[in-house]
Design an enzyme around this catalytic site. Structure first.
Site, PDB file in Angstrom:
ATOM      1  N   SER A 185      10.240  21.416  24.888  1.00 50.01           N
ATOM      2  CA  SER A 185       8.785  21.291  24.846  1.00 50.01           C
ATOM      3  C   SER A 185       8.349  20.214  25.806  1.00 50.01           C
ATOM      4  O   SER A 185       9.055  19.369  25.760  1.00 50.01           O
ATOM      5  CB  SER A 185       8.461  20.944  23.461  1.00 50.01           C
ATOM      6  OG  SER A 185       8.782  19.578  23.364  1.00 50.01           O
ATOM      7  N   ASP A 186       7.147  20.188  26.329  1.00 52.20           N
ATOM      8  CA  ASP A 186       6.579  19.151  26.887  1.00 52.20           C
ATOM      9  C   ASP A 186       6.351  18.057  25.924  1.00 52.20           C
ATOM     10  O   ASP A 186       6.528  18.310  24.546  1.00 52.20           O
ATOM     11  CB  ASP A 186       5.290  19.402  27.573  1.00 52.20           C
ATOM     12  CG  ASP A 186       4.824  18.067  28.475  1.00 52.20           C
ATOM     13  OD1 ASP A 186       5.796  17.156  28.588  1.00 52.20           O
ATOM     14  OD2 ASP A 186       3.908  18.287  29.352  1.00 52.20           O
ATOM     15  N   TRP A 187       6.417  16.581  25.925  1.00 52.52           N
ATOM     16  CA  TRP A 187       6.417  15.619  25.028  1.00 52.52           C
ATOM     17  C   TRP A 187       5.179  15.843  24.153  1.00 52.52           C
ATOM     18  O   TRP A 187       4.057  15.408  24.609  1.00 52.52           O
ATOM     19  CB  TRP A 187       6.295  14.540  25.896  1.00 52.52           C
ATOM     20  CG  TRP A 187       8.097  13.987  25.718  1.00 52.52           C
ATOM     21  CD1 TRP A 187       8.379  12.703  25.570  1.00 52.52           C
ATOM     22  CD2 TRP A 187       9.311  14.649  26.599  1.00 52.52           C
ATOM     23  NE1 TRP A 187       9.862  12.530  26.133  1.00 52.52           N
ATOM     24  CE2 TRP A 187      10.204  13.621  26.527  1.00 52.52           C
ATOM     25  CE3 TRP A 187       9.224  15.963  26.846  1.00 52.52           C
ATOM     26  CZ2 TRP A 187      11.446  14.248  26.928  1.00 52.52           C
ATOM     27  CZ3 TRP A 187      10.544  16.443  27.373  1.00 52.52           C
ATOM     28  CH2 TRP A 187      11.611  15.479  27.376  1.00 52.52           C
ATOM     29  N   GLY A 188       5.434  16.486  23.116  1.00 51.71           N
ATOM     30  CA  GLY A 188       4.258  16.449  22.069  1.00 51.71           C
ATOM     31  C   GLY A 188       3.706  17.672  22.375  1.00 51.71           C
ATOM     32  O   GLY A 188       2.511  18.007  21.532  1.00 51.71           O
TER      33      GLY A 188
END
Ligand code: BGC
Length: 735
Positions: A225-228
């Protein structure tokens, strides 16, 4: 390698989310190591101390190579691959398993705050250079993370907004570069983006993460995932999201465990994700030791080479450039002393050193410096300007450094205009009145308007050039490097001309990609708009001529376009030969021309060479929404060859065999559509003949009428019953 069956349910869940901001979790009992993934993309950003909650604290020194906006302007895959290799080496020395890049999203609007981190408005340039970077990184036993997948073309509301894109545009423009890199290079990881696509979070989209990425493209790595970017991990994991970053503190691991226990999530899906993490850890473990310490000088030299190759000479009237060594120069503009060399946000590198153009110019010329303005607009503007005017008046040439102050563009927000600060433009006007021999040097991550382009003889687009940008700029100004950068994005006259204008950045959580496939130069060309400097443009200190274009279809159905290129000037130089493709008639909307191939070619003065550029058949296809497939239409294709999208020096036409598209037919198929059908064609042509005899364009008019209706008209040579039988036969044949 650890077998998935050895892990408990809890261990599998824990393995598929981060331990902290940058690392995966270890399973000590089974000897599964923790690995680090960190930014990226144009240098290593490895936090030095304890990680803060946003992961933005100081990082270890690393070489700040030219950010994507600049590297793309080289149009040179070989160079990009070497830069990728250096990124891999720096990652390996710091024991980083995966570097988070490259970012290959398409520059849909000049306003995107993160355009400095992306390569191009064109999917071929983004795909070819993105591939080269991944190849380079991974050649060192370090993984790349291809990001941000997908349709993440703005920063406004980036964690929620839905990019509403029609399927053809998605495939041809926004997914095409990802497809090229994934199928060609197998990046170790793909990073899914924050945004939604047609209403579905990228992190929860089975169509995107599984059907397209894995089933169609054959991706074998891991999706992070992208961060968050995780919205609901229980939904995301079976959709194809393998690893959540950063850590959720165990919260979402517990959700997965509960979901498996309650049979809301299949354990097989969790096994698959966890086994991909195990694969990644094993791959990272196979990396050969790379001996440190970092060769700071060698990497700085590469950063300088790449930066000089990235500079785009937009204009050079009267041969003002290159500058003469020993010339008397007024160097004006704070950017000459305080370089703007990278963008803000997660890609911020702590450079090993930093070259200022002012020092580099002073080493070779008689330089008087005047800052001309301050970067934050404070200070006494009138007196700063007066000093600049005085310096310019006393010099042979004024080199004026203009650009965007750092706060004007960043990850996390978009720009609202493309203008340079007024204080800088006012200084330029005043300096020009004192000395018309002006070279403007630009530092900007996103495109800026150039209202002064007709008023100054020379303009150099320096983008953001990384830590060696200052010396590289001097290399180009003095002609030690002959400029060969080319625009990987159009510089428009006005923001309002950009094809996305009016539908960027959307509202109430939706952004409609209303311009469809007509992105960037495709759109400017389609509407016949003048631009400040076109896609592909860039000058040299020498000149090139093109002759004898020709094209042949290869055994594989690709097209080899050949042209003779001659360096007609007096110095060695590099030309980026560009091939564009177009079609006069097509079943689908087409841009007047689309880039189909390119090559960076170096020639000595007077040297001539035949250059062959392979255009892949696949790059000639359109995405057919009726059958969800790429289709090459039969017939003539025109290949234009030249030095930019608007400086075309020759063209050649080639006839291609098309892909057979046979659609199921129905009562709603029109007579015109059926005319070429292998089974129903004879009947359709017979009807058209009968109508033709009626004269007065009856056949043309009826061509658009569905067969089910025509059959009911009096005097037709076929009954509805016969049509039904024909349809059954035709479709049965299909099956
Ligand atoms: C960015 C990514 C980056 C990640 C880790 C995110 O906010 O969108 O590009 O790799 O943070 O810093």
């Amino acid at each position: 390698m650890t077998d998935i069956t050895e892990l408990t349910l809890e261990e599998k869940a824990s393995l598929t989310s981060g331990a902290d901001f940058w690392t995966t979790k270890a399973v000590d009992r089974l000897g599964v190591a923790s690995i680090m993934m960190t930014d990226g993309p144009h240098g290593l950003r490895k936090q030095s101390g304890a990680t803060d909650h946003l992961g933005l604290a100081g990082s270890v020194p690393a070489t700040c190579f030219p950010p994507a906006v600049a590297l793309a302007s080289t149009w040179d895959a070989e160079l990009a691959e070497r830069v990728g290799g250096a990124l891999g080496v720096e990652s390996a020395i710091e024991d980083v398993a995966v570097i988070l890049g490259p970012g290959i999203n398409i520059k849909r609007s000049p306003l995107c705050g993160r355009n400095f981190e992306y390569l191009s408005e064109d999917p071929l340039v983004a795909g070819v250079l993105g591939s080269a970077l991944v190849r380079g990184i991974q050649s060192k036993g370090v993984g790349a993370s291809l990001k941000h997948f997908a349709a993440n073309n703005q920063e406004t509301d980036r964690m929620r907004a839905s990019s509403d894109v029609d399927p053809r545009t998605l495939r041809e423009i926004y997914l095409r570069a990802f497809e090229r890199v994934v199928t060609g290079e197998q990046p170790w990881t793909v990073m899914c983006s924050y945004n939604r696509i047609n209403g579905v979070y990228a992190s929860e989209a089975p169509w995107l993460l599984t059907d397209v990425l894995r089933d169609e493209w054959g991706f074998e790595g891991l999706v992070v995932s992208d961060w968050g970017a995780v919205n609901d991990r229980v939904v995301g994991l079976p959709a194809g999201l393998d690893l959540e970053m950063p850590s959720s503190g165990g919260r979402t691991d517990a959700q997965l465990v509960a979901a498996v226990r309650e049979q809301r999530l299949s354990e097989a899906a969790l096994d698959l994700a966890a086994s991909r993490v195990l694969d990644l850890v094993a791959k990272a473990g196979r990396r050969a030791e790379v001996a440190g310490p970092l060769d700071v000088d060698a990497h700085h030299a590469l950063a300088r080479e790449a930066a000089a190759r990235a500079v785009v000479l937009l204009k050079n009237d009267g041969g003002l450039l290159p500058l003469r060594a020993g010339a008397s120069l007024a160097v004006i503009g704070e950017f000459a002393r305080t370089p703007r060399y990278q963008g803000a946000g997660s890609s911020l590198i702590n450079p090993t050193r930093l070259d200022a153009a002012l020092d580099a110019l002073a080493a070779d010329a008689d330089v008087t410096f005047a800052p001309g303005f301050t970067l934050d607009g404070t200070g006494d503007a009138a007196s700063l300007r007066a000093d600049a005017v005085a310096a310019a008046a006393a010099a042979d040439v004024a080199v004026v450094f203009l650009g965007l102050p750092a706060a004007e563009e960043s990850e996390g927000y978009d720009r609202t205009h493309i203008d340079l600060p007024a204080v800088q433009l006012e200084t330029l006007v005043a300096v020009r009145a004192a000395n018309p021999n002006i070279v403007v040097v630009l530092s900007n991550g996103g495109v800026v308007a150039l209202p002064f382009r007709d008023d100054v003889p020379a303009i150099l687009e320096g983008w953001l050039l990384g830590q060696a940008g200052g010396t590289a700029t001097a290399d180009v100004l003095f002609g030690r490097v002959n400029p060969s950068g080319r625009l990987a994005e159009t510089i428009p006259l006005r923001l309002e001309d950009n094809p996305s204008y009016g539908s960027f950045p959307g509202e109430f959580g939706h952004v409609r990609y209303g311009e469809g496939i007509l992105v960037g130069y495709r759109g400017y060309d389609a509407r016949g708009l003048d631009v400040a400097f076109p896609f592909g443009h860039g000058l040299s200190y020498t000149t090139f001529s093109y002759s004898d274009p020709s094209a042949v279809v290869t055994a594989d159905g690709d097209v080899d376009v050949t042209v003779r290129l001659t360096n007609t000037g007096t110095v060695a130089g590099r030309e980026v030969v560009q091939v564009y493709v177009g079609r006069d008639a097509s079943a689908v909307q087409r841009a007047p021309r689309a880039l189909a191939g390119f090559a960076s070619v170096e020639l000595a003065p007077g040297q001539s060479r035949s250059v062959t550029i392979r255009v892949e058949r696949r790059d000639l296809a359109y995405w057919d929404v009726r059958i969800d497939r790429w289709v090459v239409e039969p017939g003539a294709y025109t290949f234009e060859v030249g030095a930019s999208s608007r400086d075309l020096c020759g063209s050649v036409a080639v006839a291609l065999e098309g892909d057979l598209v046979v659609l199921p037919i129905s009562l709603n198929s029109t007579i015109g559509e059926l005319a070429d059908h292998p089974v129903a064609g004879a009947m359709a042509r017979q009807i058209l003949e009968v109508l033709d005899q009626a004269g007065d364009g009856a056949a043309e008019m009826m061509a658009s009428v569905p067969i089910g209706r025509v059959a009911t008209f009096p005097g037709m040579p076929i009954t509805l019953e016969q049509v039904r039988e024909l349809i059954d036969t035709a479709n049965a044949d299909l099956a």
